[in-house]
Scaffold this active site. Structure first.
Site, mmCIF file in Angstrom:
data_model
loop_
_atom_site.group_PDB
_atom_site.id
_atom_site.type_symbol
_atom_site.label_atom_id
_atom_site.label_comp_id
_atom_site.label_asym_id
_atom_site.label_seq_id
_atom_site.Cartn_x
_atom_site.Cartn_y
_atom_site.Cartn_z
ATOM 1 C CG MET A 11 -7.383 -7.917 18.444
ATOM 2 S SD MET A 11 -6.240 -7.147 19.628
ATOM 3 C CE MET A 11 -6.898 -5.596 20.035
ATOM 4 N N PRO A 12 -9.352 -10.325 16.581
ATOM 5 C CG PRO A 12 -9.399 -11.326 14.492
ATOM 6 C CD PRO A 12 -9.131 -10.033 15.177
ATOM 7 C CG PHE A 13 -6.609 -13.546 21.990
ATOM 8 C CD1 PHE A 13 -5.451 -12.808 22.177
ATOM 9 C CD2 PHE A 13 -6.749 -14.734 22.672
ATOM 10 C CE1 PHE A 13 -4.449 -13.256 23.040
ATOM 11 C CE2 PHE A 13 -5.752 -15.193 23.526
ATOM 12 C CZ PHE A 13 -4.609 -14.442 23.708
#
Length: 78
Positions: free
Chosen positions: A1-3
């Site tokens: 999951m990109p943050f």
């Protein structure tokens, strides 16, 4: 999951922030194949009175030029 964490000196409108979120999400989907629902973005607005660079507050640096000697933004001869 990109943050993704984005810090802005000053403020942006809700519309500008929505466009940034859309653009960054689209970029991660196109370039990295990420699921757009998994992309998380936080935009932090930092007051220019709480942020400094080059030895001075950004609020002071960006303030209108004054007649004080040594003001980096004053017109020559002032």
């Amino acid at each position: 999951m990109p943050f993704v964490s984005i810090r802005l000196a000053g403020t942006a409108s809700k519309q500008q922030k929505a466009e940034i979120v859309a653009d960054v999400t689209r970029s991660l989907v196109e370039r990295l194949g990420k699921n757009p629902a998994a992309v998380q973005i936080v935009i932090e607005e930092v007051s220019t009175e709480n942020y400094g660079a080059g030895g001075q507050l950004i609020a002071d640096r960006d303030a209108p030029a004054s007649n004080v000697r040594g003001d980096a933004h004053a017109e020559p001869g002032q």
